[in-house]
Scaffold this active site. Structure first.
Site, PDB file in Angstrom:
ATOM      1  N   HIS A  32       5.138 -81.801   6.494  1.00 34.16           N
ATOM      2  CA  HIS A  32       4.330 -83.021   6.369  1.00 34.16           C
ATOM      3  C   HIS A  32       5.176 -84.172   5.848  1.00 34.16           C
ATOM      4  O   HIS A  32       5.816 -84.051   4.802  1.00 34.16           O
ATOM      5  CB  HIS A  32       3.152 -82.784   5.429  1.00 34.16           C
ATOM      6  CG  HIS A  32       2.116 -81.849   5.978  1.00 34.16           C
ATOM      7  ND1 HIS A  32       0.993 -82.299   6.652  1.00 34.16           N
ATOM      8  CD2 HIS A  32       2.025 -80.494   5.969  1.00 34.16           C
ATOM      9  CE1 HIS A  32       0.253 -81.263   7.016  1.00 34.16           C
ATOM     10  NE2 HIS A  32       0.860 -80.153   6.618  1.00 34.16           N
ATOM     11  N   GLY A 192      -6.115 -80.758   6.439  1.00 39.56           N
ATOM     12  CA  GLY A 192      -7.087 -81.010   5.380  1.00 39.56           C
ATOM     13  C   GLY A 192      -7.773 -79.720   4.975  1.00 39.56           C
ATOM     14  O   GLY A 192      -7.511 -78.648   5.530  1.00 39.56           O
ATOM     15  N   GLU A 222      -5.425 -70.339   6.464  1.00 42.23           N
ATOM     16  CA  GLU A 222      -4.695 -70.533   5.212  1.00 42.23           C
ATOM     17  C   GLU A 222      -5.656 -70.296   4.051  1.00 42.23           C
ATOM     18  O   GLU A 222      -5.669 -69.237   3.430  1.00 42.23           O
ATOM     19  CB  GLU A 222      -4.088 -71.933   5.134  1.00 42.23           C
ATOM     20  CG  GLU A 222      -3.297 -72.185   3.858  1.00 42.23           C
ATOM     21  CD  GLU A 222      -2.837 -73.637   3.720  1.00 42.23           C
ATOM     22  OE1 GLU A 222      -1.979 -73.873   2.872  1.00 42.23           O
ATOM     23  OE2 GLU A 222      -3.354 -74.511   4.436  1.00 42.23           O
TER      24      GLU A 222
END
Length: 382
Positions: A32, A192, A222
């Site tokens: 990211h 998110g 996750e």
């Protein structure tokens, strides 16, 4: 070890040194942009834009604060740290600098190909348009690639445009990714908090991308379990799974040591679905308890299409080299294992087939062959 390659007659494979790991060509698919800033850059950008929300303006202390805040064991708390990095990434100049730093830092760590993701919708507070955000980041990546070449390193960076799963702009961002396809943007992602925000909320974006024959990955498996993986694959048609660590919940290890795959796990392995695994990040968000207990060990033995990634280098205090070092220590991996992970990643990149093949044959395999030859022929590293 299942890997029986030998380095000298009659000797077992040796684990690579930290220097060899750093010099090994690496491929990164899950990183990211707003999770990899240099602390010094954050401090300087905050001063330039008047942002006063940082917990400290000392770069060393700030880097420690990010890592400690991310070690909470909660994905939601982990995501809160991004408020500070996004706050200083609201101008064209800031985005160019952050992207250039990113490419330069990855190249210095031996990464030869990277796909770096970011959410354009999170960088509009100072008046930039979505298009201006994408163009600034692309300019920064090209500048970082140039700096890397001047330093004797090589890297190619593609952008993945991310839509936030709690928002309602995924189709708009998917269309943006398609407009900038072949102009620095390699694909699409959603990210998110997973709980309460299933990927199926964004079916219109995924259907659009499929009609356009475009690439996309989905954060799944996750913080949430098998249903998110199933939805990402069967309802949405994801090319890759961001993390996917909870696929381990569909694998049974029996008392006699044998392993039974459930139907979803078998599908993921049979279809060679790439898993973008991020070991250190998974420990921070409590998706795994330790490196030695991380599912990546079993999944590698079972020949899933596993890749190794950094996720957020600032929050995790990590790099691709450090991720490999942790796995070498935990599982005794050799250069052959690291090459296997790297080839998995390159095969799974959102690049045309001929370009992936060229990277494999011209960069990755020769790079690892050179490192292995150091042991065979008495090179510098040992």
């Amino acid at each position: 070890m299942e890997n029986e390659t030998v380095t000298r007659a009659g000797t077992a494979p040796r684990t690579p040194t930290a220097d060899q790991i750093r010099r090994a060509p690496k491929v990164l698919l899950h990183d990211h942009l707003d999770g990899g800033l240099r602390p010094q850059t954050i401090v300087e950008l905050a001063a330039a834009c008047g942002y006063e929300g940082l917990p400290t303006t000392d770069p060393v202390e700030l880097g420690e604060w990010f890592r400690e805040a991310a070690d909470s064991g909660s994905l939601e708390r982990y995501l809160e740290t991004f408020a500070h990095t996004c706050a200083v990434m609201q101008t064209r100049e800031a985005l160019i600098r952050v992207a250039a730093d990113c490419a330069e830092d990855l190249a210095a760590d031996g990464v030869v190909y990277a796909e770096v993701r970011y959410a354009p919708e999170q960088h509009l507070e100072a008046g930039l348009t979505l298009e201006q955000v994408v163009e600034a980041v692309n300019e920064g990546f090209r500048e970082g690639e140039r700096r890397a070449r001047e330093a004797g390193n090589r890297i190619r960076v593609g952008a993945l445009l991310t839509a936030m799963r709690h928002a309602a702009r995924s189709l708009e961002i998917a269309e943006l990714a398609n407009r900038y396809r072949d102009r620095g943007v390699s694909g699409f992602d959603i990210a998110g908090a997973e709980a309460g925000y299933p990927p199926t909320r964004h079916l219109d974006a995924f259907e659009y991308l499929k009609r356009e024959n475009n690439h996309f990955t989905i954060h799944a498996g996750e913080a949430f379990g098998l249903p998110s993986i199933w939805q990402a694959l069967q309802w949405c048609g994801a090319d890759r799974l961001g993390h996917g660590v909870r696929i381990i919940d569909d694998i049974e290890t029996r008392p006699d040591g044998s392993v039974r795959l459930g139907r979803l796990a078998a599908y993921v392995r049979d279809k060679r679905v790439p898993l973008e695994m991020c070991p250190t990040s998974n420990l921070q968000t409590a998706a795994a308890d330790s490196y030695a207990e991380h599912p990546i060990g079993l999944l590698r033995r079972l020949h899933f299409r596993v890749t190794v990634n950094t996720d957020n280098r600032l929050m995790s205090g990590t790099s691709m080299s450090r991720e490999f070092e942790h796995l070498v220590e935990a599982f005794g991996y050799t250069l052959d294992d690291l090459q296997w992970f790297t080839l998995n990643a390159m095969k799974s990149a959102f690049l045309p087939f001929d370009e992936r093949l060229a990277m494999i044959n011209d960069v990755i395999k020769p790079g690892y062959a050179e490192l292995k030859a150091e042991w065979l022929f008495g090179g510098a590293a040992s």
